[in-house]
Scaffold this motif. Sequence first.
Motif, PDB file in Angstrom:
ATOM      1  N   LEU A 114       0.815  -1.210   0.000  1.00  0.00           N
ATOM      2  CA  LEU A 114       0.000   0.000   0.000  1.00  0.00           C
ATOM      3  C   LEU A 114       0.852   1.265   0.000  1.00  0.00           C
ATOM      4  CD1 LEU A 114      -2.832  -1.114   2.443  1.00  0.00           C
ATOM      5  CD2 LEU A 114      -2.995  -0.803  -0.046  1.00  0.00           C
ATOM      6  N   ILE A 115       1.962   1.261   0.703  1.00  0.00           N
ATOM      7  CA  ILE A 115       2.841   2.431   0.710  1.00  0.00           C
ATOM      8  C   ILE A 115       3.463   2.631  -0.668  1.00  0.00           C
ATOM      9  CG2 ILE A 115       4.954   3.435   1.696  1.00  0.00           C
ATOM     10  CD1 ILE A 115       4.116   2.003   4.355  1.00  0.00           C
ATOM     11  N   VAL A 116       3.892   1.554  -1.302  1.00  0.00           N
ATOM     12  CA  VAL A 116       4.408   1.648  -2.672  1.00  0.00           C
ATOM     13  C   VAL A 116       3.311   2.180  -3.589  1.00  0.00           C
ATOM     14  CG1 VAL A 116       5.198   0.274  -4.662  1.00  0.00           C
ATOM     15  CG2 VAL A 116       6.205  -0.108  -2.394  1.00  0.00           C
ATOM     16  N   HIS A 117       2.116   1.612  -3.481  1.00  0.00           N
ATOM     17  CA  HIS A 117       0.973   2.012  -4.306  1.00  0.00           C
ATOM     18  C   HIS A 117       0.674   3.509  -4.128  1.00  0.00           C
ATOM     19  CE1 HIS A 117      -2.918   1.210  -6.353  1.00  0.00           C
ATOM     20  NE2 HIS A 117      -3.384   2.135  -5.515  1.00  0.00           N
ATOM     21  N   GLY A 118       0.591   3.944  -2.872  1.00  0.00           N
ATOM     22  CA  GLY A 118       0.303   5.346  -2.610  1.00  0.00           C
ATOM     23  C   GLY A 118       1.395   6.275  -3.105  1.00  0.00           C
ATOM     24  N   THR A 119       2.646   5.866  -2.943  1.00  0.00           N
ATOM     25  CA  THR A 119       3.762   6.686  -3.424  1.00  0.00           C
ATOM     26  C   THR A 119       3.709   6.816  -4.938  1.00  0.00           C
ATOM     27  OG1 THR A 119       5.110   5.996  -1.528  1.00  0.00           O
ATOM     28  CG2 THR A 119       6.281   6.960  -3.406  1.00  0.00           C
ATOM     29  N   LEU A 120       3.353   5.741  -5.630  1.00  0.00           N
ATOM     30  CA  LEU A 120       3.205   5.820  -7.089  1.00  0.00           C
ATOM     31  C   LEU A 120       2.105   6.818  -7.465  1.00  0.00           C
ATOM     32  CD1 LEU A 120       3.687   2.097  -8.154  1.00  0.00           C
ATOM     33  CD2 LEU A 120       5.226   4.028  -8.637  1.00  0.00           C
ATOM     34  N   HIS A 121       1.019   6.838  -6.704  1.00  0.00           N
ATOM     35  CA  HIS A 121      -0.021   7.838  -6.962  1.00  0.00           C
ATOM     36  C   HIS A 121       0.549   9.253  -6.809  1.00  0.00           C
ATOM     37  CE1 HIS A 121      -3.654   5.667  -7.820  1.00  0.00           C
ATOM     38  NE2 HIS A 121      -3.600   4.962  -6.691  1.00  0.00           N
ATOM     39  N   LEU A 122       1.360   9.470  -5.777  1.00  0.00           N
ATOM     40  CA  LEU A 122       1.962  10.789  -5.582  1.00  0.00           C
ATOM     41  C   LEU A 122       2.884  11.165  -6.736  1.00  0.00           C
ATOM     42  CD1 LEU A 122       2.846  10.742  -1.769  1.00  0.00           C
ATOM     43  CD2 LEU A 122       0.759  11.594  -2.882  1.00  0.00           C
ATOM     44  N   LEU A 123       3.418  10.145  -7.411  1.00  0.00           N
ATOM     45  CA  LEU A 123       4.314  10.368  -8.552  1.00  0.00           C
ATOM     46  C   LEU A 123       3.562  10.469  -9.879  1.00  0.00           C
ATOM     47  CD1 LEU A 123       7.106   7.887  -7.443  1.00  0.00           C
ATOM     48  CD2 LEU A 123       7.322  10.396  -7.607  1.00  0.00           C
ATOM     49  N   GLY A 124       2.223  10.404  -9.822  1.00  0.00           N
ATOM     50  CA  GLY A 124       1.429  10.590 -11.033  1.00  0.00           C
ATOM     51  C   GLY A 124       0.856   9.335 -11.654  1.00  0.00           C
ATOM     52  N   PHE A 125       1.117   8.183 -11.063  1.00  0.00           N
ATOM     53  CA  PHE A 125       0.543   6.937 -11.588  1.00  0.00           C
ATOM     54  C   PHE A 125      -0.932   6.859 -11.195  1.00  0.00           C
ATOM     55  CE2 PHE A 125       4.919   5.971 -11.913  1.00  0.00           C
ATOM     56  CZ  PHE A 125       5.086   4.840 -12.694  1.00  0.00           C
ATOM     57  N   ASP A 126      -1.729   6.208 -12.038  1.00  0.00           N
ATOM     58  CA  ASP A 126      -3.110   5.921 -11.649  1.00  0.00           C
ATOM     59  C   ASP A 126      -3.528   4.597 -12.280  1.00  0.00           C
ATOM     60  OD1 ASP A 126      -4.612   6.212 -14.164  1.00  0.00           O
ATOM     61  OD2 ASP A 126      -4.222   8.354 -13.981  1.00  0.00           O
ATOM     62  N   HIS A 127      -4.732   4.174 -11.954  1.00  0.00           N
ATOM     63  CA  HIS A 127      -5.230   2.889 -12.453  1.00  0.00           C
ATOM     64  C   HIS A 127      -6.668   3.007 -12.929  1.00  0.00           C
ATOM     65  CE1 HIS A 127      -6.799   2.675  -8.313  1.00  0.00           C
ATOM     66  NE2 HIS A 127      -5.551   2.887  -7.918  1.00  0.00           N
ATOM     67  N   ILE A 128      -7.005   4.181 -13.481  1.00  0.00           N
ATOM     68  CA  ILE A 128      -8.357   4.403 -13.981  1.00  0.00           C
ATOM     69  C   ILE A 128      -8.573   3.647 -15.297  1.00  0.00           C
ATOM     70  CG2 ILE A 128      -9.989   6.146 -14.807  1.00  0.00           C
ATOM     71  CD1 ILE A 128      -8.541   8.085 -12.790  1.00  0.00           C
ATOM     72  N   GLU A 129      -7.655   3.813 -16.219  1.00  0.00           N
ATOM     73  CA  GLU A 129      -7.723   3.111 -17.512  1.00  0.00           C
ATOM     74  C   GLU A 129      -6.989   1.777 -17.390  1.00  0.00           C
ATOM     75  OE1 GLU A 129      -9.447   4.335 -20.096  1.00  0.00           O
ATOM     76  OE2 GLU A 129      -9.914   6.168 -18.978  1.00  0.00           O
ATOM     77  N   ASP A 130      -7.458   0.770 -18.139  1.00  0.00           N
ATOM     78  CA  ASP A 130      -6.863  -0.573 -18.063  1.00  0.00           C
ATOM     79  C   ASP A 130      -5.363  -0.572 -18.312  1.00  0.00           C
ATOM     80  OD1 ASP A 130      -9.283  -1.687 -17.405  1.00  0.00           O
ATOM     81  OD2 ASP A 130      -9.702  -2.449 -19.415  1.00  0.00           O
ATOM     82  N   GLN A 131      -4.905   0.144 -19.327  1.00  0.00           N
ATOM     83  CA  GLN A 131      -3.466   0.127 -19.627  1.00  0.00           C
ATOM     84  C   GLN A 131      -2.660   0.806 -18.530  1.00  0.00           C
ATOM     85  OE1 GLN A 131      -3.182   2.110 -23.450  1.00  0.00           O
ATOM     86  NE2 GLN A 131      -2.415   3.964 -22.512  1.00  0.00           N
ATOM     87  N   ASP A 132      -3.221   1.846 -17.917  1.00  0.00           N
ATOM     88  CA  ASP A 132      -2.544   2.493 -16.797  1.00  0.00           C
ATOM     89  C   ASP A 132      -2.502   1.571 -15.585  1.00  0.00           C
ATOM     90  OD1 ASP A 132      -2.141   4.839 -18.279  1.00  0.00           O
ATOM     91  OD2 ASP A 132      -4.040   5.699 -17.609  1.00  0.00           O
ATOM     92  N   ALA A 133      -3.594   0.842 -15.364  1.00  0.00           N
ATOM     93  CA  ALA A 133      -3.639  -0.111 -14.246  1.00  0.00           C
ATOM     94  C   ALA A 133      -2.597  -1.204 -14.440  1.00  0.00           C
ATOM     95  CB  ALA A 133      -5.039  -0.712 -14.119  1.00  0.00           C
ATOM     96  N   SER A 134      -2.492  -1.720 -15.659  1.00  0.00           N
ATOM     97  CA  SER A 134      -1.495  -2.765 -15.947  1.00  0.00           C
ATOM     98  C   SER A 134      -0.079  -2.253 -15.709  1.00  0.00           C
ATOM     99  CB  SER A 134      -1.633  -3.254 -17.386  1.00  0.00           C
ATOM    100  OG  SER A 134      -2.870  -3.886 -17.573  1.00  0.00           O
ATOM    101  N   ARG A 135       0.186  -1.029 -16.145  1.00  0.00           N
ATOM    102  CA  ARG A 135       1.512  -0.425 -15.958  1.00  0.00           C
ATOM    103  C   ARG A 135       1.804  -0.228 -14.473  1.00  0.00           C
ATOM    104  NH1 ARG A 135       2.692   5.518 -16.153  1.00  0.00           N
ATOM    105  NH2 ARG A 135       4.935   5.660 -16.039  1.00  0.00           N
ATOM    106  N   MET A 136       0.807   0.260 -13.731  1.00  0.00           N
ATOM    107  CA  MET A 136       1.010   0.506 -12.310  1.00  0.00           C
ATOM    108  C   MET A 136       1.225  -0.802 -11.560  1.00  0.00           C
ATOM    109  SD  MET A 136      -1.270   2.922  -9.836  1.00  0.00           S
ATOM    110  CE  MET A 136      -0.779   3.290  -8.159  1.00  0.00           C
TER     111      MET A 136
END
Length: 155
Positions: A114-136
């Motif tokens: 969860l900390i890795v996940h949240g930090t990625l969000h702070l860096l601009g990653f998201d998982h709204i679109e399927d391809q973005d979710a796969s990348r994240m």
Amino acid sequence: MIAAIDIADDAWARVADLGSLTERAIQATLAHIGRDKNVEISVLFAGDAEAATMNAQWRGKGYAPNILSFPAPAVHDLPEGEARPLGDLILAAGTVAREAEEQGKTLTSHLTHLIVHGTLHLLGFDHIEDQDASRMEATEIAILKGLGVPDPYNS
């Protein structure tokens, strides 16, 4: 990297070396992304009630999420050498513990994810679109592997 850690709920005492775990997860994420490490992240280890209040206030959702992430606004004129604010992470003790148990994961593995996940969000990653979710997800898996944490999506 500065991790400003605030433990607001005694339930987090069950996690040994919470500060070290948090810093390792954030540092591994920054290193994997190749991001400047002169950043500051505030991390609040809250209880479910406090996290639910924040979730209702900022997202209009009436429950305690496992993690909330709030990216900091861009700052363009920082003094030389000063850490750039990256944002805030808020984790809910009961929700995180319950999810770990339901998913058959250790609390430390789930929390690290969860900390890795949240930090990625702070860096601009998201998982709204399927391809973005796969990348994240692929990025999370790679970072977690380096930390000795099993793939959270294949357990």
